[in-house]
Design a protein around this motif. Structure first.
Motif, PDB file in Angstrom:
ATOM      1  N   SER A 123      24.194 -25.470  -1.743  1.00  0.00           N
ATOM      2  CA  SER A 123      24.970 -24.513  -2.538  1.00  0.00           C
ATOM      3  C   SER A 123      25.046 -23.159  -1.848  1.00  0.00           C
ATOM      4  O   SER A 123      26.111 -22.537  -1.784  1.00  0.00           O
ATOM      5  CB  SER A 123      24.350 -24.361  -3.936  1.00  0.00           C
ATOM      6  OG  SER A 123      24.386 -25.577  -4.650  1.00  0.00           O
ATOM      7  N   ASP A 126      27.607 -22.909   0.784  1.00  0.00           N
ATOM      8  CA  ASP A 126      28.993 -23.141   0.364  1.00  0.00           C
ATOM      9  C   ASP A 126      29.673 -21.783   0.143  1.00  0.00           C
ATOM     10  O   ASP A 126      29.264 -21.007  -0.726  1.00  0.00           O
ATOM     11  CB  ASP A 126      28.999 -23.963  -0.913  1.00  0.00           C
ATOM     12  CG  ASP A 126      30.401 -24.356  -1.366  1.00  0.00           C
ATOM     13  OD1 ASP A 126      31.379 -23.765  -0.867  1.00  0.00           O
ATOM     14  OD2 ASP A 126      30.517 -25.254  -2.215  1.00  0.00           O
ATOM     15  N   GLY A 127      30.725 -21.512   0.908  1.00  0.00           N
ATOM     16  CA  GLY A 127      31.411 -20.231   0.786  1.00  0.00           C
ATOM     17  C   GLY A 127      31.996 -19.986  -0.583  1.00  0.00           C
ATOM     18  O   GLY A 127      31.964 -18.862  -1.089  1.00  0.00           O
ATOM     19  N   GLU A 128      32.528 -21.030  -1.199  1.00  0.00           N
ATOM     20  CA  GLU A 128      33.109 -20.872  -2.539  1.00  0.00           C
ATOM     21  C   GLU A 128      32.029 -20.545  -3.561  1.00  0.00           C
ATOM     22  O   GLU A 128      32.215 -19.682  -4.426  1.00  0.00           O
ATOM     23  CB  GLU A 128      33.836 -22.146  -2.935  1.00  0.00           C
ATOM     24  CG  GLU A 128      34.496 -22.071  -4.296  1.00  0.00           C
ATOM     25  CD  GLU A 128      35.222 -23.356  -4.671  1.00  0.00           C
ATOM     26  OE1 GLU A 128      35.722 -23.442  -5.808  1.00  0.00           O
ATOM     27  OE2 GLU A 128      35.286 -24.264  -3.821  1.00  0.00           O
ATOM     28  N   TYR A 129      30.896 -21.239  -3.456  1.00  0.00           N
ATOM     29  CA  TYR A 129      29.785 -21.006  -4.379  1.00  0.00           C
ATOM     30  C   TYR A 129      29.315 -19.554  -4.298  1.00  0.00           C
ATOM     31  O   TYR A 129      29.142 -18.875  -5.312  1.00  0.00           O
ATOM     32  CB  TYR A 129      28.648 -21.969  -4.041  1.00  0.00           C
ATOM     33  CG  TYR A 129      27.402 -21.810  -4.878  1.00  0.00           C
ATOM     34  CD1 TYR A 129      27.217 -22.575  -6.026  1.00  0.00           C
ATOM     35  CD2 TYR A 129      26.397 -20.912  -4.520  1.00  0.00           C
ATOM     36  CE1 TYR A 129      26.061 -22.444  -6.785  1.00  0.00           C
ATOM     37  CE2 TYR A 129      25.247 -20.779  -5.281  1.00  0.00           C
ATOM     38  CZ  TYR A 129      25.085 -21.538  -6.412  1.00  0.00           C
ATOM     39  OH  TYR A 129      23.951 -21.398  -7.173  1.00  0.00           O
ATOM     40  N   GLY A 131      30.942 -16.963  -2.851  1.00  0.00           N
ATOM     41  CA  GLY A 131      32.025 -16.017  -3.094  1.00  0.00           C
ATOM     42  C   GLY A 131      32.280 -15.761  -4.566  1.00  0.00           C
ATOM     43  O   GLY A 131      32.516 -14.613  -4.975  1.00  0.00           O
ATOM     44  N   VAL A 132      32.217 -16.815  -5.371  1.00  0.00           N
ATOM     45  CA  VAL A 132      32.443 -16.654  -6.811  1.00  0.00           C
ATOM     46  C   VAL A 132      31.387 -15.755  -7.431  1.00  0.00           C
ATOM     47  O   VAL A 132      31.677 -14.955  -8.328  1.00  0.00           O
ATOM     48  CB  VAL A 132      32.453 -18.040  -7.491  1.00  0.00           C
ATOM     49  CG1 VAL A 132      32.406 -17.895  -9.012  1.00  0.00           C
ATOM     50  CG2 VAL A 132      33.681 -18.827  -7.079  1.00  0.00           C
ATOM     51  N   ARG A 133      30.162 -15.860  -6.957  1.00  0.00           N
ATOM     52  CA  ARG A 133      29.060 -15.102  -7.547  1.00  0.00           C
ATOM     53  C   ARG A 133      28.938 -13.682  -7.011  1.00  0.00           C
ATOM     54  O   ARG A 133      28.426 -12.804  -7.699  1.00  0.00           O
ATOM     55  CB  ARG A 133      27.746 -15.869  -7.321  1.00  0.00           C
ATOM     56  CG  ARG A 133      27.634 -17.100  -8.196  1.00  0.00           C
ATOM     57  CD  ARG A 133      26.721 -18.156  -7.615  1.00  0.00           C
ATOM     58  NE  ARG A 133      26.631 -19.293  -8.528  1.00  0.00           N
ATOM     59  CZ  ARG A 133      27.592 -20.199  -8.681  1.00  0.00           C
ATOM     60  NH1 ARG A 133      28.717 -20.111  -7.988  1.00  0.00           N
ATOM     61  NH2 ARG A 133      27.442 -21.199  -9.528  1.00  0.00           N
ATOM     62  N   GLY A 135      31.731 -12.027  -5.384  1.00  0.00           N
ATOM     63  CA  GLY A 135      33.017 -11.331  -5.436  1.00  0.00           C
ATOM     64  C   GLY A 135      33.182 -10.429  -6.636  1.00  0.00           C
ATOM     65  O   GLY A 135      33.611  -9.269  -6.505  1.00  0.00           O
ATOM     66  N   GLN A 185      29.063 -26.232 -14.344  1.00  0.00           N
ATOM     67  CA  GLN A 185      28.042 -26.915 -13.551  1.00  0.00           C
ATOM     68  C   GLN A 185      27.301 -27.964 -14.374  1.00  0.00           C
ATOM     69  O   GLN A 185      27.154 -29.112 -13.957  1.00  0.00           O
ATOM     70  CB  GLN A 185      27.037 -25.901 -13.016  1.00  0.00           C
ATOM     71  CG  GLN A 185      27.595 -24.959 -11.973  1.00  0.00           C
ATOM     72  CD  GLN A 185      26.495 -24.092 -11.420  1.00  0.00           C
ATOM     73  OE1 GLN A 185      25.515 -24.575 -10.860  1.00  0.00           O
ATOM     74  NE2 GLN A 185      26.628 -22.803 -11.599  1.00  0.00           N
TER      75      GLN A 185
END
Length: 377
Positions: A123, A126-129, A131-133, A135, A185
């Motif tokens: 996790s 993971d860039g998306e994981y 980035g969401v937290r 950003g 999740q």
């Protein structure tokens, strides 16, 4: 009555078992060289009996009852032995087998650390994981910091004091709505979670601990980014450590709350409808939108069970405590918001930790019930 067959002998007639004694009592003794199974079927069918009648007659006989007791005792002994060896053998029992609850292949600590080592590492990479937290922390930090730039350093007359109070209130509210990001999740991983718990890989408590630890760990530096941007741009007078700790604690409460709601919700849609409803209700009772003295008496109990109130009150007390601002009467601000009614910032932080534990426990209860419901389906 003697009945001979050409089948090879499958029973030792020298051994008088309970079924043979039962046949002897019914006048159909087994002869040497006869097959016991064939003999039973032939004998009963020749007398007009069917399989059910045979089973009932045998169960009602003394021999059948004794055999049943012996079989049940052997089965119970076997079940206990299998349960004790479940950890070593990692048995995957049938869904309705009560032994499944006892079959866990690993300890709590080992299970949680293993999940963190493999899934947590994946996790965090993971860039998306990530980035969401991160950003939203950067975006909100920059927007709020520029909007309230140097606001806390200005003279604290009524207007500026209210601006600072509103900003502190916003920092407490944001984690509640941001908790919606953690709902999918639990719902999306539910099938995998149920299967792995059923197979004895780990128990429900291990999974909840792993999920909380995974999110709490990454939230610590990310909350520091948000706290640093706002604190130094707004020029708060409170302690940076208190500001960061309070925002982090509120964020952890939001994460645990999301897990609790998701654990009891059948779908993501249901959870995303319930969560903002509860969060919005809490907002009404923080003591900012409506002052404590103006809350109707039948509702006076609610602020005490509202985690947002403790976050906001703690920040307000630290921000407006021992202020050296000659243009503001801090006692007036404290009296206006009834801050003296509530515990000091240290106690407020402890209460937030308690709420975090409470919601995590509720998540455990909800997931536990879901596993049981799935097993009985």
């Amino acid at each position: 009555m003697g009945i001979s067959h050409s089948f090879p002998a499958q029973a030792d007639v020298s051994e008088a078992g309970p079924l043979r004694r039962y046949l002897d009592a019914r006048g159909a003794p087994l002869q040497p060289g006869d097959s016991l199974a064939d003999h039973v079927i032939y004998t009963l069918s020749s007398r007009g009996a069917d399989d059910d009648a045979l089973a009932e007659a045998w169960a009602a006989s003394p021999g059948g009852a004794a055999e049943k007791d012996a079989s049940e005792a052997a089965a119970e002994k076997s079940a206990k032995s299998a349960s004790l060896s479940a950890v070593a053998d990692c048995l995957a029992y049938h869904a309705r087998d009560p032994r499944r609850d006892e079959a866990v292949a690993t300890s709590f600590l080992h299970g949680a650390t293993t999940l963190l080592r493999y899934r947590g590492t994946r996790s965090y990479g993971d860039g998306e994981y990530v980035g969401v937290r991160l950003g939203d922390k950067i975006i909100f930090g920059l927007v709020i910091g520029t909007l309230y730039f140097n606001e806390a350093q200005k003279h604290r007359d009524d207007g500026h004091a209210n601006n600072v109070a509103s900003l502190l209130w916003i920092t407490v509210v944001l984690p509640g709505y941001g908790a919606a990001a953690y709902v999918p999740q639990i719902v999306d991983e539910r099938a995998t979670f149920v299967r792995e718990v059923a197979d004895g890989c780990y128990d429900v408590g291990t999974y909840v601990a792993y999920k909380c630890a995974e999110e709490f760990a990454i939230m610590l530096p990310f909350s520091g980014v948000f706290a640093g941007l706002i604190y130094f741009m707004v020029k708060f007078q409170c302690s940076f450590a208190v500001f960061w700790a309070t925002y982090y604690a509120n964020s952890c409460v939001g994460i645990a709350l999301a897990y609790a709601v998701a654990a009891f919700s059948p779908t993501t849609e249901a959870a995303n409808a319930l969560l903002p409803t509860y969060v919005t209700t809490n907002i009404f009772f923080t003591g900012y939108l409506i002052l404590w003295d103006d809350i109707p008496k039948p509702w006076r109990w609610y602020p005490w069970v509202n985690p947002m109130l403790y976050g906001w009150v703690g920040l307000m007390q630290d921000e407006f405590d021992d202020s050296d601002d000659p243009y503001a009467d801090v006692s007036d601000i404290q009296r206006y918001y009834s801050l003296g009614r509530f515990p000091h910032v240290g106690v407020c932080l402890a209460v937030l930790v308690g709420f975090c534990g409470l919601f995590a426990a509720l998540a455990w209860v909800g997931l536990k019930q879901h596993v049981k419901a799935h097993a009985s389906a």
